[in-house]
Design a protein around this motif. Structure first.
Motif, PDB file in Angstrom:
ATOM      1  N   HIS A 228      56.763  -1.940  72.844  1.00  0.00           N
ATOM      2  CA  HIS A 228      56.387  -2.462  74.152  1.00  0.00           C
ATOM      3  C   HIS A 228      55.881  -3.899  74.059  1.00  0.00           C
ATOM      4  O   HIS A 228      55.489  -4.491  75.052  1.00  0.00           O
ATOM      5  CB  HIS A 228      55.328  -1.572  74.796  1.00  0.00           C
ATOM      6  N   GLY A 229      55.855  -4.453  72.858  1.00  0.00           N
ATOM      7  CA  GLY A 229      55.481  -5.841  72.688  1.00  0.00           C
ATOM      8  C   GLY A 229      56.623  -6.749  73.109  1.00  0.00           C
ATOM      9  O   GLY A 229      57.601  -6.323  73.736  1.00  0.00           O
ATOM     10  N   ARG A 230      56.554  -8.015  72.718  1.00  0.00           N
ATOM     11  CA  ARG A 230      57.573  -8.966  73.170  1.00  0.00           C
ATOM     12  C   ARG A 230      58.793  -8.888  72.274  1.00  0.00           C
ATOM     13  O   ARG A 230      59.049  -9.745  71.440  1.00  0.00           O
ATOM     14  CB  ARG A 230      57.008 -10.385  73.199  1.00  0.00           C
ATOM     15  N   MET A 231      59.553  -7.816  72.444  1.00  0.00           N
ATOM     16  CA  MET A 231      60.773  -7.586  71.682  1.00  0.00           C
ATOM     17  C   MET A 231      61.921  -8.410  72.264  1.00  0.00           C
ATOM     18  O   MET A 231      61.913  -8.759  73.444  1.00  0.00           O
ATOM     19  CB  MET A 231      61.150  -6.106  71.737  1.00  0.00           C
ATOM     20  N   PRO A 232      62.952  -8.696  71.436  1.00  0.00           N
ATOM     21  CA  PRO A 232      64.195  -9.202  72.020  1.00  0.00           C
ATOM     22  C   PRO A 232      64.778  -8.125  72.927  1.00  0.00           C
ATOM     23  O   PRO A 232      64.404  -6.956  72.850  1.00  0.00           O
ATOM     24  CB  PRO A 232      65.087  -9.444  70.792  1.00  0.00           C
ATOM     25  N   ASP A 233      65.714  -8.495  73.783  1.00  0.00           N
ATOM     26  CA  ASP A 233      66.286  -7.518  74.706  1.00  0.00           C
ATOM     27  C   ASP A 233      67.197  -6.523  73.994  1.00  0.00           C
ATOM     28  O   ASP A 233      67.326  -5.374  74.420  1.00  0.00           O
ATOM     29  CB  ASP A 233      67.069  -8.229  75.809  1.00  0.00           C
ATOM     30  N   LEU A 234      67.839  -6.961  72.911  1.00  0.00           N
ATOM     31  CA  LEU A 234      68.782  -6.115  72.193  1.00  0.00           C
ATOM     32  C   LEU A 234      68.672  -6.407  70.697  1.00  0.00           C
ATOM     33  O   LEU A 234      68.632  -7.574  70.289  1.00  0.00           O
ATOM     34  CB  LEU A 234      70.210  -6.398  72.675  1.00  0.00           C
ATOM     35  N   VAL A 235      68.586  -5.338  69.888  1.00  0.00           N
ATOM     36  CA  VAL A 235      68.550  -5.479  68.429  1.00  0.00           C
ATOM     37  C   VAL A 235      69.680  -4.633  67.849  1.00  0.00           C
ATOM     38  O   VAL A 235      69.805  -3.438  68.161  1.00  0.00           O
ATOM     39  CB  VAL A 235      67.202  -5.037  67.841  1.00  0.00           C
ATOM     40  N   LEU A 236      70.522  -5.254  67.006  1.00  0.00           N
ATOM     41  CA  LEU A 236      71.637  -4.570  66.350  1.00  0.00           C
ATOM     42  C   LEU A 236      71.463  -4.656  64.839  1.00  0.00           C
ATOM     43  O   LEU A 236      70.995  -5.672  64.315  1.00  0.00           O
ATOM     44  CB  LEU A 236      72.975  -5.233  66.709  1.00  0.00           C
ATOM     45  N   TYR A 237      71.868  -3.605  64.146  1.00  0.00           N
ATOM     46  CA  TYR A 237      71.819  -3.624  62.680  1.00  0.00           C
ATOM     47  C   TYR A 237      73.215  -3.387  62.127  1.00  0.00           C
ATOM     48  O   TYR A 237      73.816  -2.332  62.338  1.00  0.00           O
ATOM     49  CB  TYR A 237      70.853  -2.553  62.170  1.00  0.00           C
ATOM     50  N   ASP A 238      73.738  -4.395  61.422  1.00  0.00           N
ATOM     51  CA  ASP A 238      75.020  -4.296  60.745  1.00  0.00           C
ATOM     52  C   ASP A 238      74.731  -4.039  59.269  1.00  0.00           C
ATOM     53  O   ASP A 238      74.480  -4.962  58.497  1.00  0.00           O
ATOM     54  CB  ASP A 238      75.809  -5.597  60.930  1.00  0.00           C
TER      55      ASP A 238
END
Length: 323
Positions: A228-238
């Motif tokens: 709930h902190g200031r995260m990016p809108d989308l996180v992807l892991y390759d």
């Protein structure tokens, strides 16, 4: 319906506002002084007015606070806005006493455009406070408000945005703020530039729900933080390439500028994966206004032209710089 000490309950005051809210069954946080002046503001009432004079102006939190200071000698500092929103207004909306953005459900929770008003069901009872008609009006509110809340919830659910995730069932986002752009990021960017990546985090503008793969963050990447902190809108892991994509839907809030770029590099620092920062825009016109703020060593992607990336300096076209 007057008190035994001859106080005229039909007159709008902070004390009668608190008593009125208590009659609606709200707990102490929802009928304290802050809540009392909130009611007076949303009813459009000033000293000397009566509850029968209540109207339904649409006010943002700052205007509610301004009304409190100007008309009721109860000024509040700017830092009190979240108390009004989270400790009074949110519960009023949940119970059908107030309505958030009655004509537009697509405004982000943190937007300055948010406005509140008393619900039609509530204002009828409020206007009768202090009279013999109040008890019946209160019963009517309790019966009608629950149906109104249900109807609004059903309308919102019908408008939800379905996002097709690459490795699971579709995820529903509220139809507000940058969420339409976020859908395009998942469905258009991922297949083109991160086809084997797993979605670890997908945030909802209204803050009601998010997708958060805490086990992978903690066990695989060694990262632990508040979603709930200031995260990016989308996180992807390759995993195959060892890349962690941090992506921002740039619409109502800003892109990865130098400060945010630095802070997220620290927050997401992991020996397992290098970081790739991608600023995402609806179109070139939207990107143009933010271009001076884009940090070096980030990427820019435009949803209207999804096959291309704009690379902001550095030795790589796409990839983490520290690897």
């Amino acid at each position: 319906m007057t008190a035994s000490n001859d106080i005229d309950e039909t007159v709008a005051t902070i004390d009668t506002a608190r008593a009125l809210l208590k009659s609606f069954g709200f707990d102490a946080q929802r009928y304290n002084v802050r809540s009392g002046v909130t009611l007076l503001a949303l009813a459009g009432l000033k000293p000397g007015d009566r509850w029968a004079d209540s109207t339904t102006p649409r006010l943002g939190v700052q205007k509610i606070m301004d009304w409190s200071g100007e008309h009721w000698a109860k000024p509040y500092a700017t830092g009190s806005r979240e108390d009004f929103r989270k400790k009074t207004l949110r519960q009023w909306v949940d119970t059908g006493f107030a309505v958030l953005n009655p004509d537009n459900q697509n405004i982000a929770t943190n937007s300055q455009l948010n406005e509140y008003c008393l619900s039609d069901e509530a204002v009828g009872a409020v206007r009768s406070y202090g009279t013999d008609a109040f008890e019946n009006a209160l019963v009517s509110f309790l019966n009608e408000a629950s149906e109104a809340v249900k109807a609004r919830a059903e309308a919102l659910h019908a408008a939800m945005i379905s996002v097709d995730l690459p490795d699971r069932e579709a995820f529903l986002l509220s139809p507000s703020g940058q969420n339409p752009l976020l859908k395009k990021m998942v469905e258009e960017f991922v297949p083109r530039f991160a086809p084997d990546a797993k979605v670890l985090y997908l945030g909802d503008t209204r803050g009601k729900q998010s997708l958060f793969e805490d086990r992978i963050f903690e066990e695989t990447l060694g990262l632990a933080f508040d979603p709930h902190g200031r995260m990016p809108d989308l996180v992807l892991y390759d995993e195959a390439r060892g890349w962690l994509f941090l992506m921002e839907a740039v619409k109502s809030k800003g892109p990865f500028d130098d400060e945010r770029h630095r802070s997220l590099r620290e927050l997401f620092a992991t020996p397992v994966a290098g970081l790739v920062f991608v600023n995402c825009f609806e179109n070139r016109e939207a990107m143009r206004q933010w271009l001076p703020e884009l940090a070096w060593e980030t990427e820019a992607w435009v949803a209207d032209d999804p096959d291309h990336l704009i690379h902001l300096n550095g030795l790589r076209f796409l990839g983490p710089y520290e690897r």
